[in-house]
Write an enzyme that holds these catalytic residues in place. Structure first.
Site, short mmCIF file in Angstrom:
data_model
loop_
_atom_site.label_atom_id
_atom_site.label_comp_id
_atom_site.label_asym_id
_atom_site.label_seq_id
_atom_site.Cartn_x
_atom_site.Cartn_y
_atom_site.Cartn_z
N GLU A 1 0.88 -1.17 0.00
CA GLU A 1 0.00 0.00 0.00
C GLU A 1 0.91 1.22 0.00
O GLU A 1 1.57 1.49 0.99
CB GLU A 1 -0.92 -0.05 1.22
CG GLU A 1 -2.11 0.84 1.08
CD GLU A 1 -1.85 2.23 1.59
OE1 GLU A 1 -1.31 3.07 0.81
OE2 GLU A 1 -2.19 2.50 2.75
N CYS B 1 -2.22 8.42 3.40
CA CYS B 1 -2.06 7.81 2.07
C CYS B 1 -3.26 8.13 1.18
O CYS B 1 -3.13 8.32 -0.02
CB CYS B 1 -1.85 6.32 2.18
SG CYS B 1 -2.96 5.53 3.35
P1 NAI Z 1 9.14 4.82 4.28
O1 NAI Z 1 8.26 4.18 3.27
O2 NAI Z 1 10.61 4.74 4.04
O3 NAI Z 1 8.85 4.20 5.75
C1 NAI Z 1 7.78 3.33 6.05
C2 NAI Z 1 8.30 2.13 6.85
O4 NAI Z 1 9.28 1.43 6.08
C3 NAI Z 1 8.99 2.46 8.17
O5 NAI Z 1 8.66 1.49 9.13
C4 NAI Z 1 10.46 2.36 7.81
O6 NAI Z 1 11.28 2.09 8.93
C5 NAI Z 1 10.46 1.21 6.85
N1 NAI Z 1 11.60 1.16 5.94
C6 NAI Z 1 12.34 2.20 5.43
N2 NAI Z 1 13.30 1.74 4.61
C7 NAI Z 1 13.19 0.39 4.58
C8 NAI Z 1 13.88 -0.65 3.90
N3 NAI Z 1 14.92 -0.41 3.09
N4 NAI Z 1 13.47 -1.93 4.09
C9 NAI Z 1 12.43 -2.20 4.88
N5 NAI Z 1 11.74 -1.27 5.57
C10 NAI Z 1 12.11 0.01 5.41
O7 NAI Z 1 8.64 6.32 4.40
P2 NAI Z 1 9.39 7.61 4.99
O8 NAI Z 1 10.78 7.69 4.50
O9 NAI Z 1 9.20 7.65 6.45
O10 NAI Z 1 8.51 8.79 4.34
C11 NAI Z 1 8.83 9.31 3.05
C12 NAI Z 1 7.59 9.52 2.22
O11 NAI Z 1 6.92 8.28 2.04
C13 NAI Z 1 6.54 10.42 2.81
O12 NAI Z 1 6.82 11.77 2.60
C14 NAI Z 1 5.30 9.96 2.08
O13 NAI Z 1 5.21 10.58 0.82
C15 NAI Z 1 5.53 8.49 1.90
N6 NAI Z 1 4.80 7.71 2.92
C16 NAI Z 1 3.60 7.15 2.58
C17 NAI Z 1 2.85 6.49 3.52
C18 NAI Z 1 1.53 5.90 3.19
O14 NAI Z 1 0.69 5.75 4.07
N7 NAI Z 1 1.30 5.49 1.98
C19 NAI Z 1 3.30 6.37 4.92
C20 NAI Z 1 4.60 6.94 5.16
C21 NAI Z 1 5.29 7.60 4.18
#
Ligand code: NAI
Ligand code: MG
Length: 491
Positions: free
Chosen positions: A260, A294
């Site tokens: 998602e 999201c």
């Molecule tokens: P992210 O997608 O990197 O983080 C979400 C989760 O993934 C966290 O638990 C993080 O620790 C984990 N994660 C990060 N890198 C990983 C890897 N290489 N392998 C496995 N797990 C990993 O999101 P981030 O950097 O916090 O936010 C950046 C942008 O992402 C936001 O500005 C937004 O645009 C988007 N985002 C979208 C979300 C949604 O609900 N669709 C939620 C959070 C962020």
């Protein structure tokens, strides 16, 4: 008045992880400092789990799965334990709302809404656990064929910081209802409610190892979990880039995934719409949780004859929006961290530099600590559909308006991004409601309404870059299980 940010959560609490039914520190003893976005101040620590911690948790989940009784327990008994967890969350509702709100900076009423939604997930999946049936399949003479839905085994849930309590609940509810065991990795910026609910799960009587919580950085704990060879299925909510990395890691083990990955969701307002009804919903869809949602409705497409009127009415509402500390409970809180604040401000600055018209800006509460991560809500008008601000997910309180001339153009604009998560349609014309709902590429389409949050029963997920697989509702139970076909010969 200076907001007292420390009155609900004890200072300097050192949270632990949950492995095999017990609270544990990281094997390295390393911790991550927890900051409150409202003032940027430290108030707790969480373990900085790494590959060793992940391995310990996956082994616990594997043993719990293989040993039973979890996966062999009658489904209604698993359901009862989920229901009991929901009841404990209800009993601890005030505490959890305050914790979530302080950890993420979201207004306290949003923390309460998150608790209410989490309770609903545990109720829903508690009740659904024994209601997933297989099929019998007409086959050759002398044979009977049937299907069972079987758990994958060990599921890894990697969840983001925007709605940790809700997203944890939809993952835990569906995965455990089907008899999987779980390792949850919450985001380093918002892990507290996940840990606390992990503790409540022990109190609810979940067998050891069924629900494990590992906190840590994405590049360490998250990467190790998604690559672990003993993980059978990965479910992720977050950014497309991280989603790609996780899918690549899971692909190395040929494991299934649910992704998602956010959106750039449109709301289409036709000239015959009930504008008064639409306006508060249009604003809330981008302001809720500071736009860090999201399913945020970040693009409004307005039929040209009413464009000026709707733009002006939205502008009036944006002028009055105020961001402030979570316990002041204003229109929106702070962004999750300084990087997210910068990201939002950079998008706004480059759109303004590109000459896109700023119709209105909200403000930041004068009492808000200057060390908090606040951004000003911004309403942009007459945006070029190809502009960066029209295409990329900002994840902040930034709304873009577009004018369209007819239904065809509205559909084309609605579908004119890489994403396809949610859409809203505002019109009184019943035939048009059906036509447009069918042609918009989105996993959920709202007609004269908007808001993906509360409906735990409603399947949710995206097309295109928004991801694949479905969460929530009964659909999630299919993602969280695999079909086994059994063929009997009895001639
Ligand atoms: P992210 O997608 O990197 O983080 C979400 C989760 O993934 C966290 O638990 C993080 O620790 C984990 N994660 C990060 N890198 C990983 C890897 N290489 N392998 C496995 N797990 C990993 O999101 P981030 O950097 O916090 O936010 C950046 C942008 O992402 C936001 O500005 C937004 O645009 C988007 N985002 C979208 C979300 C949604 O609900 N669709 C939620 C959070 C962020
Ligand atoms: Mg935090």
């Amino acid at each position: 008045m200076v907001h007292n940010l420390s009155r609900v959560v004890a200072q300097d609490k050192h949270f632990l992880n949950i492995v095999n039914g017990r609270p544990v520190a990281a094997l390295s003893q390393e911790t991550i400092t927890v900051l409150c976005p409202s003032d940027g101040l430290a108030f707790a620590t969480i373990p900085a789990g790494d590959a060793d911690d992940v391995d310990r948790a996956v082994r616990a989940a594997r043993e719990a799965f293989d040993r039973g009784p979890w996966s062999r327990m009658p489904a209604f008994e698993r359901g009862r334990l989920l229901t009991r967890l929901g009841q404990l969350i209800e009993q601890h509702g005030d505490e959890l709302a305050a914790l979530e709100s302080r950890d993420t900076g979201k207004p306290i009423r949003q923390g309460r809404a998150d608790v209410a939604a989490a309770i609903r997930y545990y109720e829903f999946y508690g009740g659904a656990a024994d209601k997933i049936h297989g099929d019998t399949i007409p086959f050759l003479d002398g044979y009977t064929a049937l299907t069972l839905r079987e758990p994958h085994g060990v599921v890894a849930g990697i969840i983001p910081w925007n709605y940790p309590m809700q997203i944890m609940a939809r993952v835990v509810g569906a995965a455990l209802a089907m008899g999987n065991t779980l390792v949850i990795k919450p985001a380093e910026d918002a892990s507290l409610s996940t840990i606390r609910i992990g503790e409540l799960a022990i109190e609810a009587g979940l067998p050891d190892g069924v629900l494990n919580v590992i906190t840590g950085y994405g590049r360490e704990a998250g990467a190790a979990l998604s690559a672990h060879p003993d993980v059978d299925y990965v479910t992720f909510t977050g950014s497309p880039a991280t989603g790609t990395a996780i899918q690549q890691a899971a692909a190395a083990n040929n494991r299934g995934v649910t992704m998602e990955l956010g959106g750039k969701s449109p709301q289409i307002v036709f000239a015959d719409a009930d504008i008064e009804k639409a306006l508060p919903v249009l604003v809330n869809a981008i302001i809720q949780n500071g736009g860090q949602t999201c399913s945020a409705g970040s693009r409004i497409l307005i039929e040209r004859p009413i464009y000026d009127e709707v733009a002006a009415a939205l502008g009036e509402r944006f002028d009055k929006l105020v961001a402030g500390p979570h316990d002041a409970d204003l229109d929106l809180g702070a962004m999750i961290n300084p990087a997210q604040k910068r990201r939002v401000e950079d998008y706004v600055a480059s759109a303004a530099e590109a000459g896109i018209d700023v119709i209105a800006r909200g403000s930041i509460d004068a009492q808000a600590p200057t060390t908090g991560y606040y951004v000003v809500p911004v309403l942009f008008g007459a945006v070029d559909p190809a502009a960066i601000i029209a295409q990329e997910e900002v994840f902040g309180p930034v709304l873009t308006l577009f004018a369209f001339d007819d239904e065809q153009e509205a559909i084309r604009l609605a579908n004119h991004t890489d994403y396809g998560l949610v859409a809203g349609i505002w019109t009184r014309d019943g035939a048009r409601q059906h036509r447009v709902a069918k042609r918009v590429r989105a996993g959920q389409v709202f007609v004269n309404a908007y808001g993906a949050g509360g409906g735990v029963e409603l399947p949710f997920g995206g097309f295109k870059k928004s991801g694949h697989g479905r969460e929530k509702g009964f659909e999630a139970l299919y993602d969280m299980s695999a079909t086994k076909t059994i063929i009997f010969r009895h001639d």
